[in-house]
Write an enzyme that holds these catalytic residues in place. Structure first.
Site, mmCIF file in Angstrom:
data_model
loop_
_atom_site.group_PDB
_atom_site.id
_atom_site.type_symbol
_atom_site.label_atom_id
_atom_site.label_comp_id
_atom_site.label_asym_id
_atom_site.label_seq_id
_atom_site.Cartn_x
_atom_site.Cartn_y
_atom_site.Cartn_z
ATOM 1 N N HIS A 285 43.410 43.052 31.768
ATOM 2 C CA HIS A 285 42.643 42.329 30.755
ATOM 3 C C HIS A 285 43.229 40.951 30.493
ATOM 4 O O HIS A 285 42.962 40.364 29.452
ATOM 5 C CB HIS A 285 42.630 43.136 29.444
ATOM 6 C CG HIS A 285 41.877 44.422 29.559
ATOM 7 N ND1 HIS A 285 42.376 45.619 29.122
ATOM 8 C CD2 HIS A 285 40.668 44.711 30.081
ATOM 9 C CE1 HIS A 285 41.497 46.585 29.359
ATOM 10 N NE2 HIS A 285 40.463 46.056 29.945
ATOM 11 N N LYS B 293 36.846 48.300 38.604
ATOM 12 C CA LYS B 293 36.038 48.932 39.651
ATOM 13 C C LYS B 293 35.417 50.197 39.105
ATOM 14 O O LYS B 293 35.989 50.844 38.215
ATOM 15 C CB LYS B 293 36.924 49.296 40.847
ATOM 16 C CG LYS B 293 36.145 49.474 42.132
ATOM 17 C CD LYS B 293 35.809 48.125 42.700
ATOM 18 C CE LYS B 293 35.237 48.160 44.071
ATOM 19 N NZ LYS B 293 35.315 46.812 44.669
HETATM 20 N N1 GLU Z 1 32.272 44.821 45.236
HETATM 21 C C1 GLU Z 1 32.606 43.485 45.588
HETATM 22 C C2 GLU Z 1 34.102 43.377 45.847
HETATM 23 O O1 GLU Z 1 34.766 44.344 46.124
HETATM 24 C C3 GLU Z 1 32.061 42.481 44.605
HETATM 25 C C4 GLU Z 1 32.584 42.558 43.218
HETATM 26 C C5 GLU Z 1 31.877 41.648 42.228
HETATM 27 O O2 GLU Z 1 31.037 40.852 42.637
HETATM 28 O O3 GLU Z 1 32.171 41.762 41.046
HETATM 29 O O4 GLU Z 1 34.640 42.303 45.860
#
Ligand code: GLU
Length: 473
Positions: A63, A105
């Site tokens: 953060h 994620k």
């Molecule tokens: N999933 C993509 C990555 O691993 C894009 C993430 C995003 O655009 O926030 O970079």
């Protein structure tokens, strides 16, 4: 193949980079750990009236900057360790390309190809509600995006769910900034779909432009004529492969779930995709050699190998057999930490994922800015620019008494559209970051790899943010 923890691998890289930094141990520990890990289980009623329990995660790694950012993947392999690793990589990725976000994620443990779209919609909307309940989504809090197994369709379901819950909030007009990678008609941005693959292309092209580095690998400068093998013909692999082909490289191998194909004379990427659409497989393409076990194609001779599918594709079981001179990590974590040790001894240049596949989040940042400013890039100035460029051409023509050809005029006069600006912003981001990392790498002989240098650049920037927050003296 080794069965290491993926998050453990990321921490190993982090520790290696930390050795070059002078931050207090507590600060480094704070950067390394995942701030919040949210695991939720909810029921799904399937179209045939049976029920299933769905496991889902969202991990917010750091953060130090808000919002946190990172995709959501749908795969039967999803687990907490994987989501933590991918969230951490997002933090470092954003830092390395100067995207002002922390990392996050999400993952849902399902095989998306086994569900009807009505079922996927219910899963996605329920997941979005679970995130809303815990404040794990919002334009200034946490902004998901597509990842493996998800795309614009899932992002619009999430945006719509968020907007519905947010309808009485004063910031309702900003709702669409709660997620990126949306369809253009739903506040998305031109160029986002291609962005990760395009970024991979810019990264590899930039590496090939440095003559001194190419010499060390026994290669000539430039992408032209280099042989390339790509694993994965999804969003990342497909665009990376076709842009490399356009850029003069020769695609000699392609790998998909059903197997791999190889042709030393070169494969036309679009024709292979057409063949796969028609037959359901890349195998059986013209005169190419078929490999039932696609992973075997990773081991064939080539200049550049682009693993653009999933993690742990190059591991301690096959690393010794890899013959590529450059590996451009289109996927997240395609090379395990143990494999990397082996590859570095073989003098292979590994362009680390946190830099090489950062194009997606870079253009997500542009989409987020567009959503918060409520105007498409180029909308205000395109016509004005064309008008003033036209005046400039007229003045030059009258002063020189010579006229430009129609194509020269078009080139000079054209104002930038949204997608022109997005691609140019992405290109600049990738080139600038490449040289920042390379300079760091060259600055100290003890830095063993491009990846370590990238980690050092990232952790330095994150550490700086924490120091500025005044938490650490
Ligand atoms: N999933 C993509 C990555 O691993 C894009 C993430 C995003 O655009 O926030 O970079």
């Amino acid at each position: 193949m080794e069965n290491n923890s993926f998050f453990g691998d990321v921490c190993k890289y982090f520790d290696k980079a930390s050795g070059f930094l002078k931050y207090p141990a507590g600060l480094l520990e704070q950067i390394k750990i995942c701030n919040s890990v949210y695991h939720v289980q909810f029921p799904l009623r399937k179209d045939n009236d049976t029920y299933e329990v769905v496991n889902a995660w969202r991990v917010e790694h750091s953060h130090h900057m808000l919002p946190v950012k990172g995709g959501i993947r749908y795969s039967s392999m999803v687990n907490e360790d994987e989501v933590m690793a991918l969230a951490a990589l997002m933090t470092y990725k954003c830092a390395v390309v100067n995207v002002p976000f922390g990392g996050a994620k999400g993952g849902i443990k399902i095989d998306p190809w086994k569900y009807k779209s009505s079922e996927l919609e219910r899963i996605t909307r329920r997941y979005a509600v679970e995130l809303i309940k815990k404040n794990f989504i919002g334009p200034g809090v946490d902004v998901p995006a597509p990842d493996y197994g998800t795309g614009p369709r899932e992002m619009s379901w999430i945006a719509d769910t968020f907007a519905t819950f947010n309808s009485y909030n004063t910031s309702q007009t900003d709702s669409f900034a709660c997620v990126t990678g949306k369809p253009i008609a739903m506040h998305g941005i031109g160029g986002r779909k291609e962005a990760t693959g395009r970024g991979v292309f810019f990264a590899v092209r930039e590496a090939c432009r440095v003559e001194e580095d190419m010499k060390k690998l026994g290669l000539t400068k430039g992408l032209e004529g280099k042989s390339v093998i790509v694993q994965g013909l999804g969003n990342v692999g497909y665009f990376a492969a076709s842009l490399m082909q356009e850029g003069g490289a020769k695609i000699i191998g392609l790998i998909e779930r059903e197997g791999g194909i190889y042709d030393a004379n070169g494969l036309d990427v679009n024709e292979v995709v057409k063949h796969r659409k028609e037959t359901g497989s890349i195998l059986g393409f013209k005169k190419a050699t078929d490999y039932k076990n696609g992973a075997d194609v990773l081991e064939l001779e080539c200049d550049i190998l682009i693993p653009a599918a999933l993690e742990k594709q190059i591991h301690n079981g096959n690393a010794n057999k890899i013959k590529a001179k450059i590996i451009g990590e289109g996927a997240n974590g395609p090379v395990t930490a143990e494999a990397e040790e082996i590859l570095l001894k073989k003098n292979i240049l590994i362009l680390a994922d946190m830099y090489t596949n950062a194009g997606g989040v870079t253009v997500s940042y542009f989409e987020w800015l567009k959503n918060l400013s409520h105007v498409a890039f180029g909308r205000m100035e395109k016509r004005y620019d064309e008008f003033s460029h036209g005046n400039f051409v007229n003045i030059i023509e009258s002063m020189t008494k010579q006229s430009m050809s129609a194509s020269q005029k078009d080139m000079v006069i054209k104002g930038a559209s949204e997608v022109d600006l997005v691609n140019s912003g992405l290109e600049d981001t990738m080139i600038t970051a490449y040289h920042q990392i390379r300079e760091k790498w060259m600055s100290n002989k003890k830095i063993d790899s491009f990846r370590t240098a990238a980690f050092i650049c990232a952790v330095e920037k994150i550490g700086e943010s924490y120091m500025n927050l005044g938490i650490f003296p």
